[in-house]
Design a protein around this motif. Structure first.
Motif, mmCIF file in Angstrom:
data_model
loop_
_atom_site.group_PDB
_atom_site.id
_atom_site.type_symbol
_atom_site.label_atom_id
_atom_site.label_comp_id
_atom_site.label_asym_id
_atom_site.label_seq_id
_atom_site.Cartn_x
_atom_site.Cartn_y
_atom_site.Cartn_z
ATOM 1 N N ASP A 88 7.973 11.945 -9.101
ATOM 2 C CA ASP A 88 6.915 11.399 -8.250
ATOM 3 C C ASP A 88 6.901 9.878 -8.357
ATOM 4 O OD1 ASP A 88 4.775 11.177 -6.569
ATOM 5 O OD2 ASP A 88 3.273 11.605 -8.104
ATOM 6 N N ARG A 89 7.890 9.222 -7.749
ATOM 7 C CA ARG A 89 7.988 7.759 -7.801
ATOM 8 C C ARG A 89 7.113 7.173 -6.695
ATOM 9 N NH1 ARG A 89 12.420 6.329 -10.878
ATOM 10 N NH2 ARG A 89 12.985 8.113 -12.161
ATOM 11 N N ARG A 90 6.050 6.534 -7.074
ATOM 12 C CA ARG A 90 5.103 6.001 -6.101
ATOM 13 C C ARG A 90 5.506 4.623 -5.592
ATOM 14 N NH1 ARG A 90 1.560 8.070 -3.297
ATOM 15 N NH2 ARG A 90 -0.166 6.689 -3.847
ATOM 16 N N LEU A 91 6.343 3.921 -6.360
ATOM 17 C CA LEU A 91 6.801 2.592 -5.955
ATOM 18 C C LEU A 91 8.321 2.564 -5.990
ATOM 19 C CD1 LEU A 91 6.271 -0.406 -5.277
ATOM 20 C CD2 LEU A 91 6.129 -0.842 -7.750
ATOM 21 N N VAL A 92 8.939 2.264 -4.858
ATOM 22 C CA VAL A 92 10.395 2.180 -4.760
ATOM 23 C C VAL A 92 10.777 0.722 -4.511
ATOM 24 C CG1 VAL A 92 12.454 2.923 -3.514
ATOM 25 C CG2 VAL A 92 10.558 4.522 -3.863
ATOM 26 N N LEU A 93 11.617 0.177 -5.388
ATOM 27 C CA LEU A 93 12.082 -1.209 -5.293
ATOM 28 C C LEU A 93 13.576 -1.203 -4.995
ATOM 29 C CD1 LEU A 93 10.268 -2.601 -8.462
ATOM 30 C CD2 LEU A 93 9.439 -2.630 -6.095
ATOM 31 N N ALA A 94 13.976 -1.908 -3.949
ATOM 32 C CA ALA A 94 15.381 -1.907 -3.534
ATOM 33 C C ALA A 94 15.890 -3.334 -3.398
ATOM 34 C CB ALA A 94 15.534 -1.157 -2.209
ATOM 35 N N ASP A 95 16.945 -3.655 -4.136
ATOM 36 C CA ASP A 95 17.520 -5.002 -4.124
ATOM 37 C C ASP A 95 18.838 -4.965 -3.361
ATOM 38 O OD1 ASP A 95 18.194 -7.592 -4.545
ATOM 39 O OD2 ASP A 95 18.237 -7.500 -6.726
ATOM 40 N N GLU A 96 18.826 -5.426 -2.110
ATOM 41 C CA GLU A 96 20.012 -5.421 -1.252
ATOM 42 C C GLU A 96 20.718 -4.062 -1.309
ATOM 43 O OE1 GLU A 96 20.681 -7.714 0.772
ATOM 44 O OE2 GLU A 96 20.082 -9.672 -0.006
ATOM 45 N N PRO A 97 20.020 -2.973 -1.002
ATOM 46 C CA PRO A 97 20.602 -1.637 -1.197
ATOM 47 C C PRO A 97 21.766 -1.316 -0.286
ATOM 48 C CG PRO A 97 18.566 -1.474 0.057
ATOM 49 C CD PRO A 97 18.674 -2.910 -0.412
ATOM 50 N N THR A 98 21.988 -2.099 0.767
ATOM 51 C CA THR A 98 23.081 -1.809 1.699
ATOM 52 C C THR A 98 24.174 -2.868 1.645
ATOM 53 O OG1 THR A 98 21.983 -3.018 3.490
ATOM 54 C CG2 THR A 98 21.453 -0.680 3.264
ATOM 55 N N GLY A 99 24.097 -3.778 0.674
ATOM 56 C CA GLY A 99 25.001 -4.918 0.640
ATOM 57 C C GLY A 99 26.480 -4.569 0.588
ATOM 58 N N ALA B 101 6.500 9.407 3.604
ATOM 59 C CA ALA B 101 5.977 10.517 2.796
ATOM 60 C C ALA B 101 4.908 10.055 1.806
ATOM 61 C CB ALA B 101 7.117 11.207 2.048
ATOM 62 N N GLY B 102 4.652 8.733 1.747
ATOM 63 C CA GLY B 102 3.552 8.246 0.918
ATOM 64 C C GLY B 102 3.882 7.247 -0.162
ATOM 65 N N ALA B 103 5.178 6.966 -0.379
ATOM 66 C CA ALA B 103 5.544 5.987 -1.403
ATOM 67 C C ALA B 103 5.356 4.567 -0.861
ATOM 68 C CB ALA B 103 6.986 6.178 -1.838
ATOM 69 N N ALA B 104 5.219 3.615 -1.752
ATOM 70 C CA ALA B 104 5.212 2.199 -1.383
ATOM 71 C C ALA B 104 6.610 1.650 -1.651
ATOM 72 C CB ALA B 104 4.179 1.437 -2.211
ATOM 73 N N CYS B 105 7.181 0.949 -0.670
ATOM 74 C CA CYS B 105 8.542 0.450 -0.812
ATOM 75 C C CYS B 105 8.581 -1.068 -0.650
ATOM 76 C CB CYS B 105 9.456 1.091 0.224
ATOM 77 S SG CYS B 105 9.583 2.890 0.113
ATOM 78 N N LEU B 106 9.297 -1.723 -1.553
ATOM 79 C CA LEU B 106 9.500 -3.172 -1.492
ATOM 80 C C LEU B 106 10.999 -3.414 -1.568
ATOM 81 C CD1 LEU B 106 8.130 -5.989 -1.478
ATOM 82 C CD2 LEU B 106 8.187 -5.901 -3.986
ATOM 83 N N MET B 107 11.565 -4.011 -0.519
ATOM 84 C CA MET B 107 13.017 -4.164 -0.422
ATOM 85 C C MET B 107 13.404 -5.612 -0.163
ATOM 86 S SD MET B 107 15.621 -2.601 2.480
ATOM 87 C CE MET B 107 14.864 -3.601 3.773
ATOM 88 N N ARG C 293 0.820 -1.205 0.000
ATOM 89 C CA ARG C 293 0.000 0.000 0.000
ATOM 90 C C ARG C 293 0.855 1.257 0.000
ATOM 91 N NH1 ARG C 293 -2.162 -2.913 4.541
ATOM 92 N NH2 ARG C 293 -1.121 -1.351 5.828
ATOM 93 N N ALA C 294 0.247 2.374 -0.333
ATOM 94 C CA ALA C 294 0.907 3.674 -0.233
ATOM 95 C C ALA C 294 1.321 3.905 1.217
ATOM 96 C CB ALA C 294 -0.040 4.774 -0.698
ATOM 97 N N GLY C 295 2.554 4.325 1.418
ATOM 98 C CA GLY C 295 3.058 4.573 2.754
ATOM 99 C C GLY C 295 3.559 3.351 3.480
ATOM 100 N N GLU C 296 3.571 2.186 2.810
ATOM 101 C CA GLU C 296 3.971 0.937 3.456
ATOM 102 C C GLU C 296 5.354 0.498 2.977
ATOM 103 O OE1 GLU C 296 2.004 -3.414 4.459
ATOM 104 O OE2 GLU C 296 1.600 -2.500 2.514
ATOM 105 N N PHE C 297 6.146 0.003 3.913
ATOM 106 C CA PHE C 297 7.494 -0.486 3.649
ATOM 107 C C PHE C 297 7.486 -1.994 3.906
ATOM 108 C CE2 PHE C 297 12.239 0.656 4.603
ATOM 109 C CZ PHE C 297 12.646 -0.270 3.658
#
Length: 238
Positions: free
Chosen positions: A161-172, A192-198, A31-35
């Protein structure tokens, strides 16, 4: 509101004796705002899940919907336009273009989407400011530390205005201090309202998420309960 909805999504590779089920009947909503963090052993389908969620690949079966658009029903050009407009990617290997400055790297996806250079540069400046490296705008990737390059890559993922942020091992590839800074930035973007999948293998980084999904052999085998999203809290307040 759901930004990403994956319904019974499967992805197969190969055929016959060489058939591999990279993902099998996965359903996931962000959802929007969910990590949401995704964890699992190597080969469990984590990266496949991200590539399908962002439209970089198409499922063998099932449906992937981003901001109400069914990616499987779109032509390739329209799918690419949706990715540039609504989806931001943070990759472990960064994928910064060596011949472009930090500002030019961040500007590039906006210019590809038809935004005028002046506006794209202004947006890039704001994104670099947001991740704390505005002073590096004129530097090239090989003139930055690994942590600085990662911040630029995040700015590129967040610009516009990126509503979906996808992160693949961003701190590896980062030290623990810089890794925590990266997590703080992703968390702030979700707040702030984006949906994030990491995708991550670090439990301490997954702890920044509202919900953790566990994959094994291409299937979701467990998930922690998520905290209520902004729209749920608003309804409860009423």
């Amino acid at each position: 509101m759901s930004v990403l909805a994956m319904t019974s999504v499967s992805r197969d590779h190969g055929a016959g004796a060489g058939l591999v089920h990279a993902l099998a009947e996965v359903s996931l909503e962000v959802r929007a705002g969910e990590f949401v963090a995704v964890m699992g052993p190597s080969g469990s389908g984590k990266s496949t899940l991200l590539t399908l969620a962002g439209g970089l690949d198409t499922p063998t079966s099932g449906q992937v919907v981003v901001e109400g658009a069914d990616l499987g029903a779109m032509r390739a050009a329209a799918r690419s336009a949706l990715r540039r407009r609504s989806v931001g990617y943070v990759f472990q290997d960064l994928n910064l273009i060596p011949s472009l400055t930090a500002a030019e790297n961040v500007m590039l996806p906006r210019e590809l989407d038809g935004v005028r250079a002046r506006r794209a540069r202004e947006e890039a400046g704001r994104a670099l400011q947001e991740v704390g490296v505005a002073d590096l705008a004129a530097r090239y990737p090989d003139e930055m530390s690994g942590g600085q390059q990662q911040r630029v890559a995040i700015a590129r993922a967040l610009v516009g205005d990126r509503r979906l942020v996808l992160a693949d091992e961003p701190t590896g590839a980062l030290d623990s201090h810089t890794g925590e800074d990266v997590m703080r930035m992703l968390r702030a973007r979700c707040d702030a309202g984006a949906a994030c999948l990491m995708v991550t293998h670090e439990s301490r980084h997954a702890a920044w998420a509202d919900r953790v999904v566990f994959l094994r052999d291409g299937r979701i085998v467990d998930a922690t309960p998520g905290r209520p999203g902004p729209e749920t809290l608003l309804q409860e307040a009423r």
